[in-house]
Design a protein around this motif. Structure first.
Motif, PDB file in Angstrom:
ATOM      1  N   ARG A  17     -10.412   5.466   9.916  1.00 20.75           N
ATOM      2  CA  ARG A  17      -9.106   5.586  10.564  1.00 20.75           C
ATOM      3  C   ARG A  17      -8.271   6.733  10.008  1.00 20.75           C
ATOM      4  O   ARG A  17      -7.212   7.052  10.548  1.00 20.75           O
ATOM      5  N   MET A  60      -7.465  -7.797   6.721  1.00 21.70           N
ATOM      6  CA  MET A  60      -8.070  -6.522   6.333  1.00 21.70           C
ATOM      7  C   MET A  60      -8.955  -6.737   5.099  1.00 21.70           C
ATOM      8  O   MET A  60      -8.488  -7.206   4.065  1.00 21.70           O
ATOM      9  N   LEU A  67     -10.582   2.214   5.031  1.00 26.57           N
ATOM     10  CA  LEU A  67      -9.850   2.890   6.102  1.00 26.57           C
ATOM     11  C   LEU A  67     -10.340   4.317   6.342  1.00 26.57           C
ATOM     12  O   LEU A  67      -9.655   5.097   7.002  1.00 26.57           O
ATOM     13  N   GLN A  68     -11.509   4.668   5.815  1.00 24.97           N
ATOM     14  CA  GLN A  68     -11.978   6.046   5.949  1.00 24.97           C
ATOM     15  C   GLN A  68     -12.098   6.479   7.402  1.00 24.97           C
ATOM     16  O   GLN A  68     -11.751   7.606   7.764  1.00 24.97           O
ATOM     17  N   VAL A  73      -7.393   4.017   0.270  1.00 32.33           N
ATOM     18  CA  VAL A  73      -8.102   4.176   1.539  1.00 32.33           C
ATOM     19  C   VAL A  73      -9.517   3.610   1.436  1.00 32.33           C
ATOM     20  O   VAL A  73      -9.987   2.887   2.332  1.00 32.33           O
TER      21      VAL A  73
END
Length: 293
Positions: free
Chosen positions: A67, A1, A64-65, A59
């Motif tokens: 998701r 990630m 991860l925005q 985030v």
């Protein structure tokens, strides 16, 4: 990630808000000796703001925005606005209850002063974040980043404060007109909160009617309702002809915190504040351009 870290004024503002809120509740818990429900409220304001800001940073740090189960063009600024209002309320309430007429040990007072200062700094940081994130004139943006969206946040926050005052003790059961005022507060709060949730969840496109027209119609309705409550509440609470009490009772000078009469005055003032907020909302809503999700 992958970790995404892009330096920007918004990032540094959030980091400052995170640090200030963390210092505030840490100092208050460690040496401030805060008790009573008022102290619990202030601790909640600071910890909630810290936790939410940490979530937003994580985030965006991990990218991860896309998701996230919420609209990322609406959620961060909505949270920042609530955090600013929460920290502002704590910055006002905390010194009034724990610094004014305080006769405890000087060390405890010093801790409380530090908490108050950093609470004010956190408030400024969150206000700065809102100022950076809000939509500029003519810019196409998420609804919560526009003036009407931010006004919705303020409207629901003021309504929550009204609910606290009118329910402890109950101030609206003495007359049917006061019950009407309570119904106005509830109806407008529920609809404003529903609009915020619809925008954050990106569900406005599923409504069976144009969202923009609904916003304008609701703003007009809310202005009319709050105008009537702004007139009715003081009449039936302060006019002796309707069973009200015009003068402040002498026992209010000896009571801890706000007495019943003080809370009644506070509700009257807050009702006027929300009327002004809804009036501004109506004016802005008539010329708003935003992205409907």
């Amino acid at each position: 990630m992958a970790i995404v870290l892009q330096s920007s004024p918004l990032l540094w503002t959030r980091l400052a808000a995170l640090a200030f809120s963390c210092v505030t509740f840490s100092v208050a818990i460690h040496g401030g000796r805060v008790g009573h429900s008022t102290g619990d409220w202030c601790i909640f304001c600071w910890t909630f703001s810290f936790a939410g800001t940490l979530l937003v940073l994580l985030v965006e740090l991990f990218g991860l925005q896309a998701r996230a189960p919420v609209s990322w063009k609406n959620f961060p600024i909505t949270f920042a606005c609530y955090a600013a209002l929460l920290c502002l309320s704590a910055s006002i309430i905390f010194p009034l209850y724990y610094l004014k007429d305080s006769h405890g040990p000087s060390e405890i007072r010093d801790f409380r002063i530090v908490s108050t200062v950093f609470s004010c700094l956190a408030t400024i940081a969150y206000m700065t974040e809102v100022s950076i994130s809000k939509a500029r004139p003519g810019e196409v943006a998420g609804y919560m980043a526009t003036a009407p969206g931010l006004l919705k946040v303020c409207q629901t926050f003021v309504a929550c404060i009204i609910f606290v005052f009118v329910t402890d003790p109950v101030l609206y059961d003495r007359h049917d007109s006061l019950k009407y005022c309570m119904s106005v507060y509830c109806i407008c709060f529920i609809l404003s909160a529903a609009i915020i949730l619809l925008c954050i969840a990106e569900l406005t496109g599923y409504l069976p009617f144009p969202f923009a027209r609904f916003l304008s119609a609701y703003a007009l309705l809310a202005v009319v309702l709050y105008l009537s409550a702004t007139i009715i509440w003081p009449i039936f609470n302060f006019d002796p002809k309707h069973g009200g009490q015009k003068q402040r009772p002498s026992n209010c000078n000896t009571s801890f915190g706000l007495c019943v009469w003080d809370k009644t005055v506070a509700v009257s003032v807050l009702t006027t504040v929300n009327f002004i907020l809804y009036l501004a909302d109506l004016i802005y809503s008539t010329r708003l351009v935003f992205v409907s999700s």
